[in-house]
Design a protein around this motif. Sequence first.
Motif, PDB file in Angstrom:
ATOM      1  N   ALA A   1      35.404  58.526  75.889  1.00  0.00           N
ATOM      2  CA  ALA A   1      35.059  57.973  77.205  1.00  0.00           C
ATOM      3  C   ALA A   1      33.703  57.284  77.165  1.00  0.00           C
ATOM      4  CB  ALA A   1      35.061  59.093  78.251  1.00  0.00           C
ATOM      5  N   ILE A   2      32.735  57.895  76.489  1.00  0.00           N
ATOM      6  CA  ILE A   2      31.411  57.268  76.349  1.00  0.00           C
ATOM      7  C   ILE A   2      31.544  55.957  75.583  1.00  0.00           C
ATOM      8  CG2 ILE A   2      29.130  57.513  75.293  1.00  0.00           C
ATOM      9  CD1 ILE A   2      29.434  60.570  75.802  1.00  0.00           C
ATOM     10  N   ALA A   3      32.302  55.975  74.489  1.00  0.00           N
ATOM     11  CA  ALA A   3      32.470  54.775  73.667  1.00  0.00           C
ATOM     12  C   ALA A   3      33.145  53.655  74.467  1.00  0.00           C
ATOM     13  CB  ALA A   3      33.287  55.101  72.421  1.00  0.00           C
ATOM     14  N   ARG A   4      34.153  54.006  75.235  1.00  0.00           N
ATOM     15  CA  ARG A   4      34.839  52.976  76.028  1.00  0.00           C
ATOM     16  C   ARG A   4      33.919  52.390  77.092  1.00  0.00           C
ATOM     17  NH1 ARG A   4      40.137  56.757  76.114  1.00  0.00           N
ATOM     18  NH2 ARG A   4      41.230  55.836  74.322  1.00  0.00           N
ATOM     19  N   ARG A   5      33.076  53.230  77.679  1.00  0.00           N
ATOM     20  CA  ARG A   5      32.138  52.715  78.683  1.00  0.00           C
ATOM     21  C   ARG A   5      31.132  51.771  78.032  1.00  0.00           C
ATOM     22  NH1 ARG A   5      30.572  57.264  80.538  1.00  0.00           N
ATOM     23  NH2 ARG A   5      28.475  57.422  79.671  1.00  0.00           N
ATOM     24  N   VAL A   6      30.604  52.161  76.865  1.00  0.00           N
ATOM     25  CA  VAL A   6      29.660  51.306  76.142  1.00  0.00           C
ATOM     26  C   VAL A   6      30.325  49.975  75.791  1.00  0.00           C
ATOM     27  CG1 VAL A   6      28.385  51.057  73.974  1.00  0.00           C
ATOM     28  CG2 VAL A   6      28.288  53.222  75.230  1.00  0.00           C
ATOM     29  N   HIS A   7      31.524  50.054  75.229  1.00  0.00           N
ATOM     30  CA  HIS A   7      32.235  48.836  74.837  1.00  0.00           C
ATOM     31  C   HIS A   7      32.582  47.990  76.063  1.00  0.00           C
ATOM     32  CE1 HIS A   7      34.709  46.115  72.612  1.00  0.00           C
ATOM     33  NE2 HIS A   7      35.836  46.536  73.136  1.00  0.00           N
ATOM     34  N   GLY A   8      32.905  48.658  77.151  1.00  0.00           N
ATOM     35  CA  GLY A   8      33.223  47.921  78.367  1.00  0.00           C
ATOM     36  C   GLY A   8      32.047  47.108  78.879  1.00  0.00           C
ATOM     37  N   TYR A   9      30.853  47.675  78.833  1.00  0.00           N
ATOM     38  CA  TYR A   9      29.684  46.913  79.268  1.00  0.00           C
ATOM     39  C   TYR A   9      29.411  45.744  78.316  1.00  0.00           C
ATOM     40  CZ  TYR A   9      28.420  50.377  82.815  1.00  0.00           C
ATOM     41  OH  TYR A   9      28.396  51.184  83.927  1.00  0.00           O
ATOM     42  N   ALA A  10      29.624  45.961  77.016  1.00  0.00           N
ATOM     43  CA  ALA A  10      29.451  44.857  76.065  1.00  0.00           C
ATOM     44  C   ALA A  10      30.454  43.747  76.344  1.00  0.00           C
ATOM     45  CB  ALA A  10      29.593  45.376  74.634  1.00  0.00           C
ATOM     46  N   LYS A  11      31.702  44.122  76.666  1.00  0.00           N
ATOM     47  CA  LYS A  11      32.707  43.106  76.993  1.00  0.00           C
ATOM     48  C   LYS A  11      32.327  42.345  78.270  1.00  0.00           C
ATOM     49  CE  LYS A  11      36.526  45.591  76.930  1.00  0.00           C
ATOM     50  NZ  LYS A  11      37.984  45.845  77.002  1.00  0.00           N
ATOM     51  N   SER A  12      31.762  43.045  79.237  1.00  0.00           N
ATOM     52  CA  SER A  12      31.340  42.375  80.475  1.00  0.00           C
ATOM     53  C   SER A  12      30.245  41.355  80.183  1.00  0.00           C
ATOM     54  CB  SER A  12      30.832  43.408  81.484  1.00  0.00           C
ATOM     55  OG  SER A  12      31.876  44.258  81.900  1.00  0.00           O
ATOM     56  N   ILE A  13      29.316  41.701  79.301  1.00  0.00           N
ATOM     57  CA  ILE A  13      28.270  40.743  78.932  1.00  0.00           C
ATOM     58  C   ILE A  13      28.887  39.553  78.209  1.00  0.00           C
ATOM     59  CG2 ILE A  13      26.270  40.415  77.407  1.00  0.00           C
ATOM     60  CD1 ILE A  13      25.463  43.310  78.122  1.00  0.00           C
ATOM     61  N   ALA A  14      29.807  39.826  77.292  1.00  0.00           N
ATOM     62  CA  ALA A  14      30.463  38.741  76.567  1.00  0.00           C
ATOM     63  C   ALA A  14      31.242  37.836  77.512  1.00  0.00           C
ATOM     64  CB  ALA A  14      31.387  39.321  75.494  1.00  0.00           C
TER      65      ALA A  14
END
Length: 936
Positions: free
Chosen positions: A351-364
């Motif tokens: 869940a932590i990893a998905r949240r981190v990756h999700g924010y990176a995707k939002s920036i991208a």
Amino acid sequence: MTRSFADRHIGPDRAELDRILDVVGVSSLDELAAVALPAGIQDGGGLTELPAAATEHEVLAELAELAQSNTVATSMIGLGYYDTLTPPVLVRNLLENPAWYTAYTPYQPEISQGRLEALLNFQTMVADLTGMDLANASMLDEATAAAEAMTLLRRASKAKSARLVIDADLFPQTKTVLYTRAAPVGLEIVEADLSAGELPEGEFFGVLAQTPGASGRIVDWTGVIAAAHERGALVAIGADLLALTLITPPGEQGADVCFGTTQRFGVPLGFGGPHAGYLAVRQTQARQLPGRLVGVSVDADGDVAYRLALQTREQHIRREKATSNICTAQVLLAIVAAMYAAYHGADGLRAIARRVHGYAKSIAAGLDSVVVHDHFFDTVLAHVPGSADAVVAKAKSHGINLRLVDADHVAIACDEATTEAHVLAVLQSFGTEASLEQAPPAPVPAIENRTSEFLTHPAFTKYHTETAMLRYLRSLSDKDIALDRSMIPLGSCTMKLNATAEMEAITWPGFARVHPYAPVQDAPGLLRVIADLERWLSDITGYAAVSLQPNAGSQGEYAGLLAIRRYHLDRGDIHRDTCLIPSSAHGTNAASAVMAGLRVEVVRCRANGDVDLDDLRAKIADHAERLACIMITYPSTHGVYEHEIAELCALVHDAGGQVYVDGANLNALVGLARPGRFGGDVSHLNLHKTFCIPHGGGGPGVGPVAVREHLARYLPGNPLEAGSHAVSAAQYGSASILPITWAYIRMMGAGGLRRATLSAIASANYIARRLGEYFPVLYTGEHGMVAHECILDLREITKQTGVTVDDVAKRLADYGFHAPTMSFPVAGTLMVEPTESENLAELDDFIEAMIAIRAEIDQVAAGVWPVTDNPLRGAPHTAASLVGEWEHPYSREQAVYPRGLGHARAKVWPAVRRIDGAHGDRNLVCSCPPLAAYSE
């Protein structure tokens, strides 16, 4: 009467000290100094750079001001360092708990089962996440783990080539440390972009790459690994453990070795450390794995028990043939990381990893066309020609630090602490105003392709509530003996008080949440602590310059020897490659010398333990043109002040060599003598010994290197700068724990430090005097004096009775004590170091326990008890061992209350009986055993 901090730190009060000195045979500490130390090395000049002693509250106020002067910005720099949210239950009950941070390395495993279990959890966590067979019990940081991976590949590979191929997208600090470590041992590094799957032409022994890379890019390394294997090379992959909860781990891609850091698993940024690195391998490489490895064995009752396995401390056995000089690890931080994983479990980490990756995707998504890579986890690389400086400056105005890659590129790293507000501020820094709700779907492929399960052992499924975790931590710490329960009289290790006031500041955000590559203007308070320590330690040692970068004593050794080697090379003395080392030396000395590209020649010691100067002269004559240096521990590893030290230094200098004074025993010199003044050219210091950084169950440590003026230019530099000869991933090593040493020196002042040294010497001589008639003291100096430690010789006792040092060490646990150092530096002996922190009552209690043990030995000698069945051979005794039939020739009460039920010392119940080490090595299991193992 108001007591100073020194009064609180130093155990014996005035009346107790008078009693100690009376037994030793001197009237004052000053007389003790005059009698014990050679007159020629004593330095009466005083420590002029040290401030006057301050109180605990004054020092905490000063540290608070320094911490507040640092800027705790939102860190989105990345490069292997990420903000993390340490669960408060771990902060209070582990990181700040003396039961955990004052423990020593688990060389007495029967009274170390708690931290051994925690380290086994760490190994299991790393092996599971990387997809490898087994992992060691932590490295010093990611860059040094990569360097160990490099030399492991070299040892394990059948290729004749000395070339290593590294991917261009490795972290820059990792590259720098690799180059530092490769050159002295003749390895050639070839850098190439491996992302397209193409390997360079020619032979090579190994390939080293990373996922995600420094740019954030994720690469499937399966093809590169297969191609390397076809050409006879082995492959090591650096991997982010949080990313591995989502992406296919390197072990499943065919990698031979994995390395990395566990920092983002709950360990604060800390301006660079301390952080636990990791190294994981295939089962075929198990016996090549450097560092500590926790294994599963059985005790005398056949119950599951943990111990350090295989080649642990192998440098003490193999010396110059050792494959690594690792001694200190990062045990406390490894345990924090393991418990973070246990607290969150597999689902929580995903869940932590998905949240981190999700924010990176939002920036991208918000940056769209300027994003360089499609496949990433947490780090987005943006191409903004000519605008990178402006973007970084704009983000800084929002309180966010981004990474300036070059004039055209900016990298943004998301982590556990990233929020939607941070994402929007980043987008605004690039001139994008879209809200998250308006942002289009991220134009990037999905990265979640891991199908294998991980962290399924009960250690990672049972403790997800605070109540469960709190009780688990307590149950583990109850199985151990740390300084909160007993003196730990380990010779060569200096287990002194780690005062609460010294420890308090390390978790403050101003010290704990600063990125090591943050702008320098963010860290004036930290840089002030560092500058003060460099100046104070220079004054204490008599050297011109100090580097705080080495994050262990062994790394300080290596950095100092590297400085000597580079000094000779710069002068054209390329033939000076021989290092003389006394036979009594710490094993890391020889291992460090070989790593620095030096040949080791051993110098004999005399019967009294001193270096044999006749043999030294002969060795100098034999190697005169090749002599690079001598490594000498002072006071000696035998625990005495050698009176010919000045002559020894002069002999080496006259032959064109340098003198390395190992600072392991500096607790016997501070305020009395300075190595840089009596002949040393370079020393490393152990802040985790002399200067109060706690041992933490085997680490963290800090091993600064101090040099005279002519060697200052060869100290390790900024690891982000190629060619800086850095030995660690961060410029100031384990910076967040430097306030501990700063506070200690600041509160003690020059007078307190001198008094502490002399009190330690007095206590060691008191023990030597009182125990000498029961266990002969092997070595003494002039006037029958020892330094800060003494060696008790049990060899004749063993010969006559069959009772061994192991028997005595294990029996001490029944008396409530941790054992002294066993069989080092002389097999069949115990080396005792009381430190200045223990009061007379504790010293006397230990002495009385040893005298009682000698009486038990006499019972064996008299035939009252057989050598195979007596309280010593049966030790330690658990509560469970008392239940049921009792067939021993001694009573249950003798077993567990050897001084009677009414003795005032609190009973310590060892968790297991004597452990079968050979069984553990024959049946190597180095991850959490299944529950069936316990029921069996």
